[in-house]
Scaffold this motif. Structure first.
Motif: not given
Ligand code: FAD
Ligand code: AMP
Lengths: 272, 323
Positions: A16-24, B139-142, A242-247
């Motif tokens: 699974s992806l780890k989101f941290a500080g606006g990135g992965l 799984r992510a939006l860049q 920037g990177v974010a999780a999709p809704p």
């Protein structure tokens, strides 16, 4: 014939992806070869070998652009049967897609290769553009999204079945050329080299390395180059900001019977 | 003044509908950058289609044509030559269109020759130089920013509305240029003929997976599909097994779809499949395994065997339609 195969290492797509500080955050990731590149090496090996014989029709060279630590993924391909490896050692965060493509094109020229086989997509950043770019830089023909390949040795050409939006296009390209491979290239009869009996059925999917292959891989040469050795300036004309999780989708519901499903679809969702 | 240029595909003298979301994305970039929107039609005889497109206008300043015998059938090699020539002649600095298999093949090649970045599968225009795109199987939006005078883009068709007619605009011809296939020859396209709507255009999609076991069983799903006027889809496992043609595959490496109603029948819901259908408005999952991950994205989940559930559903819908 000389076949250059691309290998890109990617963080294991099953983690699974780890989101941290606006990135992965990939610091704890397990690195694996991009699945489409495993398909690319399998394609190259099927073209190069003669099933039932000992002769080799091509030299297969694997090429990775990235940190030297990706040697492990390269070695995996050597263990499957590639002859030697090349790493262009560079920090992937400082490389844009244009530069990666230039480096691959430069190695292709330096090696005077006849065929580049790459994946159609990186599973991590999903650019879907490196092989086409390399073909453009080399000014050679391209066959993208290959599901079948047939090598006409006498004519020095490939006939490629390409998966396009509305079916399968058959395109014949003279060598040198660039091929990017799609999923179905690893079905049992997708690759024909004109020497292995056309009736031969391969296993489905990329081959596993044999114990002997793994031992031999350690002795196969891997050259490490710097971008400057290839005369390519490392630039970056694009940047991830920037990177974010999709809704997330809102939670759904379980229905117990077909009748209840029908009821919901007609009265609640009003889609039937 | 530099322009935003959209590359269009045509068939039978008309724009192919999947190109319309690409125009909308380009119009947003045009607004964000203050550059005018222009459209380009390539082909052996692009005039009739260009006239039809110009009559609709789609908010563009003009429709350009570039004619050449080597531009049909499509090859990435000749199209890339033509696109580069048109971009230079017209002074276009943003070049793109819908992420179809055609433009995904040709545009990166052209971008490399112009040493320009390409932002693929744009789902949102944040500003004139920053775009949102999905990565890692959705799984992510860049957010990707380009630092270049000229750049290319492809737009994900499901994420932009179809461009609407706005009123007639002029057609202008770009002088022909050498467009060369580099020795490549297209020997033909085996098209999957179907009277159903295109997967990417359909309002309803019924997809089957490995659990359907064999191609003949898809007949039942076709009944459901046709009752609802939808399109048939499949998972990779079903297409790889040859149950249905490969171009029915939905997912990260197949079609990206977002219909009003999506049925996933006997599909487990691997992330690569979800990547292609998560944007659907209403998702229905029918699977015999209550633990299947598809239930996590389904609005309505039914734990059942398709052998029992689908015929009953067909019956109920038939009865309603008959009423
Ligand atoms: C690089 C890469 C790209 C990929 N791209 C795609 C892609 O674009 N699209 C895609 O779909 N996959 C893709 N995959 C494959 C994906 O990982 C899965 O393997 C695939 O989606 C599985 O298909 P499936 O759900 O039909 O089969 P399975 O995972 O085998 O699931 C079958 C399901 O059927 C159910 N079932 C069985 N019998 C019945 C019955 N009688 N009634 C009801 N339910 C039943 C089972 O409970 C099970 O959940 C990709 C994989 C890789 C590595
Ligand atoms: N850093 C890299 N090193 C080697 N090959 C690469 C690299 N990046 C991309 N490729 C190749 O290009 C294909 C498509 O990548 P992309 O354009 O990033 O989706 C991959 O499947 C690889 O074969």
């Amino acid at each position: 014939m000389k076949i250059l195969v691309c290998v890109k290492r990617i963080p294991d797509p099953d983690e699974s992806l780890k989101f941290a500080g606006g990135g992965l955050d990939y610091s704890a990731s397990k690195w694996v070869p991009n699945a489409f590149d495993e398909y690319a090496i399998e394609t190259a090996l099927r073209l190069a070998e003669v099933v039932g014989g000992t002769q080799r029709l091509a030299e297969v060279i694997v090429l990775g652009i990235g940190p030297e630590s990706q040697r492990q993924q390269l070695t995996q391909f050597l263990a499957m049967g590639a002859d030697r490896g090349i790493i262009v050692d560079a920090d992937p965060d400082k490389l844009d897609t244009a530069t990666v493509s230039k480096l691959i094109a430069a190695v292709f020229k330096k090696e005077a290769a006849d065929l580049l086989i790459a994946g159609k997509l990186s599973q991590d950043n999903e650019g879907g553009q490196v092989p086409q770019r390399v073909a453009g830089l080399l000014d050679v023909p391209q066959a993208s999204f290959a599901a079948t390949v047939e090598w006409d040795q006498a004519a020095k050409a490939l006939t490629v079945g390409r998966e396009v939006d509305d079916g399968v296009e058959v395109k014949r390209v003279p060598l040198p050329a660039v091929v990017s491979v799609d999923l179905r290239i690893v079905l049992p009869k997708s690759v024909k080299n004109g020497s292995t009996p056309a009736t031969h059925a391969y296993q489905e999917g990329p081959r596993l390395a044999s114990l002997k292959g793994i031992t031999m891989a350690k002795r196969k040469p891997v050259a490490v180059l710097k971008p400057s050795d290839l005369g390519v300036a490392v630039g970056t004309n694009e940047q991830v900001v920037g990177v974010a999780a999709p809704p997330a989708r809102k939670a759904g519901q379980k229905v117990k019977t077909v009748e209840e499903l029908f009821e919901k679809l007609t009265k609640e969702a009003k889609v039937i | 003044m530099s322009k935003v240029l959209v590359i269009l595909e045509t068939a039978g003298g008309q724009i192919r509908p999947h190109c319309l979301p690409g125009i909308t994305c380009a119009a947003e970039i045009a607004r964000a950058t203050g550059k005018p929107l222009h459209l380009l039609v390539l082909g052996a005889q692009p005039d009739a289609a260009a006239q039809a497109i110009a009559a609709a206008g789609y908010g563009a300043a003009a429709v350009h044509t570039l004619a050449g015998p080597t531009l049909e059938p499509f090859t990435a090699e000749a199209w890339s030559d033509a696109i580069i020539h048109a971009a230079r002649t017209l002074g276009a600095s943003v070049i793109g269109g819908t992420a179809s298999s055609t433009l995904r093949d040709a545009l990166p090649r052209a971008a490399a020759v112009l040493d320009a970045p390409l932002v693929s599968e744009v789902v949102k225009v944040k500003s004139g130089d920053t775009f949102v795109r999905p990565i890692s199987a959705g799984r992510a939006l860049q957010d990707q920013k380009v630092n270049a005078g000229t750049f290319f883009f492809t737009a994900r068709g499901t994420e932009f509305e179809h461009a609407q007619p706005t009123g007639a605009v002029p057609v202008q011809a770009v002088a022909a240029a050498a467009a060369n296939t580099r020795g490549a020859v297209v020997q033909g396209v085996q098209k999957t003929e179907s009277s159903r709507p295109q997967l990417t255009e359909a309002k309803v999609i019924v997809s089957g997976g490995r659990g359907m076991r064999e191609g003949a069983n898809f007949k039942l799903l076709e009944q459901l599909t046709d009752l609802l006027g939808g399109a048939l889809g499949a998972s990779r496992a079903a297409t790889d097994a040859g149950m249905v043609p490969a171009d029915l595959q939905v997912g990260q490496t197949g079609k990206i779809v977002a219909p009003e109603l999506y049925f996933a029948v006997a599909i487990s819901g691997a992330i690569q499949h979800l990547a292609g259908m998560k944007g659907s408005k209403t998702i229905v999952a029918i699977n015999k395994d209550a633990e299947a991950p598809i239930f996590q994205v389904a609005d309505y989940g039914l734990v059942a065997k398709w052998e029992e559930a689908v015929p009953r559903l067909v019956e109920l819908i038939k009865a309603r339609k008959g009423a």
